[in-house]
Design a protein around this motif. Sequence first.
Motif, PDB file in Angstrom:
ATOM      1  N   MET A   1      -0.100 -61.623 -72.766  1.00 26.57           N
ATOM      2  CA  MET A   1       1.127 -60.923 -72.435  1.00 26.57           C
ATOM      3  C   MET A   1       1.857 -60.479 -73.695  1.00 26.57           C
ATOM      4  O   MET A   1       2.514 -59.453 -73.705  1.00 26.57           O
ATOM      5  CB  MET A   1       2.000 -61.837 -71.572  1.00 26.57           C
ATOM      6  N   LYS A   2       1.729 -61.243 -74.762  1.00 31.03           N
ATOM      7  CA  LYS A   2       2.419 -60.903 -75.999  1.00 31.03           C
ATOM      8  C   LYS A   2       1.972 -59.525 -76.505  1.00 31.03           C
ATOM      9  O   LYS A   2       2.796 -58.758 -76.998  1.00 31.03           O
ATOM     10  CB  LYS A   2       2.153 -61.978 -77.047  1.00 31.03           C
ATOM     11  N   PHE A   3       0.685 -59.213 -76.371  1.00 32.71           N
ATOM     12  CA  PHE A   3       0.201 -57.907 -76.822  1.00 32.71           C
ATOM     13  C   PHE A   3       0.849 -56.789 -76.021  1.00 32.71           C
ATOM     14  O   PHE A   3       1.217 -55.755 -76.579  1.00 32.71           O
ATOM     15  CB  PHE A   3      -1.325 -57.806 -76.723  1.00 32.71           C
ATOM     16  N   ALA A   4       1.015 -56.986 -74.721  1.00 34.61           N
ATOM     17  CA  ALA A   4       1.621 -55.960 -73.877  1.00 34.61           C
ATOM     18  C   ALA A   4       3.041 -55.652 -74.330  1.00 34.61           C
ATOM     19  O   ALA A   4       3.458 -54.490 -74.352  1.00 34.61           O
ATOM     20  CB  ALA A   4       1.612 -56.411 -72.413  1.00 34.61           C
ATOM     21  N   VAL A   5       3.781 -56.679 -74.723  1.00 37.50           N
ATOM     22  CA  VAL A   5       5.149 -56.488 -75.208  1.00 37.50           C
ATOM     23  C   VAL A   5       5.122 -55.750 -76.544  1.00 37.50           C
ATOM     24  O   VAL A   5       5.914 -54.822 -76.766  1.00 37.50           O
ATOM     25  CB  VAL A   5       5.886 -57.840 -75.325  1.00 37.50           C
ATOM     26  N   SER A   6       4.211 -56.116 -77.434  1.00 34.64           N
ATOM     27  CA  SER A   6       4.082 -55.430 -78.722  1.00 34.64           C
ATOM     28  C   SER A   6       3.687 -53.973 -78.521  1.00 34.64           C
ATOM     29  O   SER A   6       4.243 -53.066 -79.157  1.00 34.64           O
ATOM     30  CB  SER A   6       3.032 -56.121 -79.608  1.00 34.64           C
ATOM     31  N   PHE A   7       2.737 -53.740 -77.632  1.00 36.56           N
ATOM     32  CA  PHE A   7       2.288 -52.378 -77.359  1.00 36.56           C
ATOM     33  C   PHE A   7       3.440 -51.550 -76.790  1.00 36.56           C
ATOM     34  O   PHE A   7       3.650 -50.407 -77.198  1.00 36.56           O
ATOM     35  CB  PHE A   7       1.102 -52.396 -76.387  1.00 36.56           C
ATOM     36  N   GLY A   8       4.194 -52.127 -75.886  1.00 38.93           N
ATOM     37  CA  GLY A   8       5.351 -51.436 -75.327  1.00 38.93           C
ATOM     38  C   GLY A   8       6.373 -51.083 -76.395  1.00 38.93           C
ATOM     39  O   GLY A   8       6.969 -49.998 -76.365  1.00 38.93           O
ATOM     40  N   GLY A   9       6.569 -51.982 -77.345  1.00 36.62           N
ATOM     41  CA  GLY A   9       7.485 -51.709 -78.447  1.00 36.62           C
ATOM     42  C   GLY A   9       7.020 -50.549 -79.305  1.00 36.62           C
ATOM     43  O   GLY A   9       7.833 -49.732 -79.768  1.00 36.62           O
ATOM     44  N   VAL A  10       5.719 -50.454 -79.516  1.00 32.81           N
ATOM     45  CA  VAL A  10       5.155 -49.338 -80.280  1.00 32.81           C
ATOM     46  C   VAL A  10       5.394 -48.027 -79.536  1.00 32.81           C
ATOM     47  O   VAL A  10       5.800 -47.026 -80.139  1.00 32.81           O
ATOM     48  CB  VAL A  10       3.645 -49.557 -80.551  1.00 32.81           C
ATOM     49  N   ILE A  11       5.177 -48.046 -78.245  1.00 34.19           N
ATOM     50  CA  ILE A  11       5.408 -46.843 -77.430  1.00 34.19           C
ATOM     51  C   ILE A  11       6.875 -46.430 -77.516  1.00 34.19           C
ATOM     52  O   ILE A  11       7.197 -45.257 -77.727  1.00 34.19           O
ATOM     53  CB  ILE A  11       5.004 -47.083 -75.956  1.00 34.19           C
ATOM     54  N   ARG A  12       7.767 -47.404 -77.367  1.00 36.10           N
ATOM     55  CA  ARG A  12       9.208 -47.110 -77.426  1.00 36.10           C
ATOM     56  C   ARG A  12       9.586 -46.512 -78.785  1.00 36.10           C
ATOM     57  O   ARG A  12      10.330 -45.525 -78.851  1.00 36.10           O
ATOM     58  CB  ARG A  12      10.024 -48.376 -77.179  1.00 36.10           C
ATOM     59  N   GLN A  13       9.072 -47.103 -79.846  1.00 37.80           N
ATOM     60  CA  GLN A  13       9.396 -46.617 -81.190  1.00 37.80           C
ATOM     61  C   GLN A  13       8.902 -45.188 -81.395  1.00 37.80           C
ATOM     62  O   GLN A  13       9.633 -44.333 -81.905  1.00 37.80           O
ATOM     63  CB  GLN A  13       8.794 -47.558 -82.243  1.00 37.80           C
ATOM     64  N   LYS A  14       7.676 -44.908 -80.973  1.00 37.21           N
ATOM     65  CA  LYS A  14       7.128 -43.552 -81.106  1.00 37.21           C
ATOM     66  C   LYS A  14       7.935 -42.556 -80.278  1.00 37.21           C
ATOM     67  O   LYS A  14       8.234 -41.454 -80.728  1.00 37.21           O
ATOM     68  CB  LYS A  14       5.660 -43.507 -80.679  1.00 37.21           C
ATOM     69  N   ARG A  15       8.283 -42.964 -79.063  1.00 32.40           N
ATOM     70  CA  ARG A  15       9.053 -42.085 -78.177  1.00 32.40           C
ATOM     71  C   ARG A  15      10.407 -41.755 -78.784  1.00 32.40           C
ATOM     72  O   ARG A  15      10.811 -40.581 -78.818  1.00 32.40           O
ATOM     73  CB  ARG A  15       9.234 -42.760 -76.808  1.00 32.40           C
TER      74      ARG A  15
ATOM     75  N   THR B   1      -0.316 -39.148 -80.772  1.00 32.34           N
ATOM     76  CA  THR B   1      -0.849 -40.260 -81.553  1.00 32.34           C
ATOM     77  C   THR B   1      -2.117 -40.780 -80.887  1.00 32.34           C
ATOM     78  O   THR B   1      -2.102 -41.078 -79.694  1.00 32.34           O
ATOM     79  CB  THR B   1       0.183 -41.412 -81.622  1.00 32.34           C
ATOM     80  N   PRO B   2      -3.195 -40.902 -81.644  1.00 27.04           N
ATOM     81  CA  PRO B   2      -4.421 -41.440 -81.044  1.00 27.04           C
ATOM     82  C   PRO B   2      -4.185 -42.827 -80.439  1.00 27.04           C
ATOM     83  O   PRO B   2      -3.429 -43.638 -81.003  1.00 27.04           O
ATOM     84  CB  PRO B   2      -5.404 -41.528 -82.212  1.00 27.04           C
ATOM     85  N   LEU B   3      -4.798 -43.070 -79.311  1.00 28.04           N
ATOM     86  CA  LEU B   3      -4.656 -44.361 -78.643  1.00 28.04           C
ATOM     87  C   LEU B   3      -5.059 -45.501 -79.567  1.00 28.04           C
ATOM     88  O   LEU B   3      -4.405 -46.546 -79.596  1.00 28.04           O
ATOM     89  CB  LEU B   3      -5.485 -44.374 -77.354  1.00 28.04           C
ATOM     90  N   SER B   4      -6.092 -45.289 -80.359  1.00 25.29           N
ATOM     91  CA  SER B   4      -6.533 -46.333 -81.283  1.00 25.29           C
ATOM     92  C   SER B   4      -5.431 -46.696 -82.280  1.00 25.29           C
ATOM     93  O   SER B   4      -5.255 -47.867 -82.629  1.00 25.29           O
ATOM     94  CB  SER B   4      -7.796 -45.900 -82.026  1.00 25.29           C
ATOM     95  N   GLU B   5      -4.659 -45.706 -82.709  1.00 29.84           N
ATOM     96  CA  GLU B   5      -3.559 -45.966 -83.644  1.00 29.84           C
ATOM     97  C   GLU B   5      -2.447 -46.770 -82.970  1.00 29.84           C
ATOM     98  O   GLU B   5      -1.853 -47.667 -83.578  1.00 29.84           O
ATOM     99  CB  GLU B   5      -3.000 -44.647 -84.175  1.00 29.84           C
ATOM    100  N   LEU B   6      -2.170 -46.457 -81.711  1.00 26.21           N
ATOM    101  CA  LEU B   6      -1.167 -47.212 -80.975  1.00 26.21           C
ATOM    102  C   LEU B   6      -1.594 -48.671 -80.823  1.00 26.21           C
ATOM    103  O   LEU B   6      -0.788 -49.587 -81.001  1.00 26.21           O
ATOM    104  CB  LEU B   6      -0.925 -46.579 -79.593  1.00 26.21           C
ATOM    105  N   PHE B   7      -2.871 -48.886 -80.512  1.00 28.74           N
ATOM    106  CA  PHE B   7      -3.385 -50.256 -80.386  1.00 28.74           C
ATOM    107  C   PHE B   7      -3.333 -50.995 -81.722  1.00 28.74           C
ATOM    108  O   PHE B   7      -2.948 -52.163 -81.783  1.00 28.74           O
ATOM    109  CB  PHE B   7      -4.818 -50.264 -79.843  1.00 28.74           C
ATOM    110  N   ARG B   8      -3.709 -50.317 -82.805  1.00 32.87           N
ATOM    111  CA  ARG B   8      -3.676 -50.961 -84.128  1.00 32.87           C
ATOM    112  C   ARG B   8      -2.257 -51.373 -84.500  1.00 32.87           C
ATOM    113  O   ARG B   8      -2.039 -52.453 -85.048  1.00 32.87           O
ATOM    114  CB  ARG B   8      -4.258 -50.046 -85.202  1.00 32.87           C
ATOM    115  N   ALA B   9      -1.295 -50.507 -84.222  1.00 31.05           N
ATOM    116  CA  ALA B   9       0.098 -50.819 -84.536  1.00 31.05           C
ATOM    117  C   ALA B   9       0.567 -52.045 -83.734  1.00 31.05           C
ATOM    118  O   ALA B   9       1.258 -52.921 -84.275  1.00 31.05           O
ATOM    119  CB  ALA B   9       0.990 -49.619 -84.254  1.00 31.05           C
ATOM    120  N   ALA B  10       0.171 -52.121 -82.482  1.00 28.60           N
ATOM    121  CA  ALA B  10       0.548 -53.271 -81.652  1.00 28.60           C
ATOM    122  C   ALA B  10      -0.139 -54.545 -82.147  1.00 28.60           C
ATOM    123  O   ALA B  10       0.470 -55.612 -82.187  1.00 28.60           O
ATOM    124  CB  ALA B  10       0.194 -53.017 -80.189  1.00 28.60           C
TER     125      ALA B  10
END
Length: 75
Positions: A1-15, A60-69
């Motif tokens: 679950m922690k990754f999902a929160v980190s990934f969501g934060g990356v999405i929010r920041q990019k948005r 942003t490539p999906l792979s980059e979003l995952f790496r950031a998370a």
Amino acid sequence: MKFAVSFGGVIRQKRTTLGLTQEELAEQLDVHVTVISRLERGASPPSFVTLMKVSEALGTPLSELFRAAEALNEL
């Protein structure tokens, strides 16, 4: 679950960097705003199609979003 929160934060920041509201991003993706809200909070797993749409809308490539998370998870 922690990754999902980190990934969501990356999405929010990019948005927000792009100056988009949740409503504007949802409209671009043709999804309800609650989908974006839940994604950014890590509250529910998005479909692969939604992930690809988000990636494209954010330019942003999906792979980059995952790496950031993943990097956030390592902190």
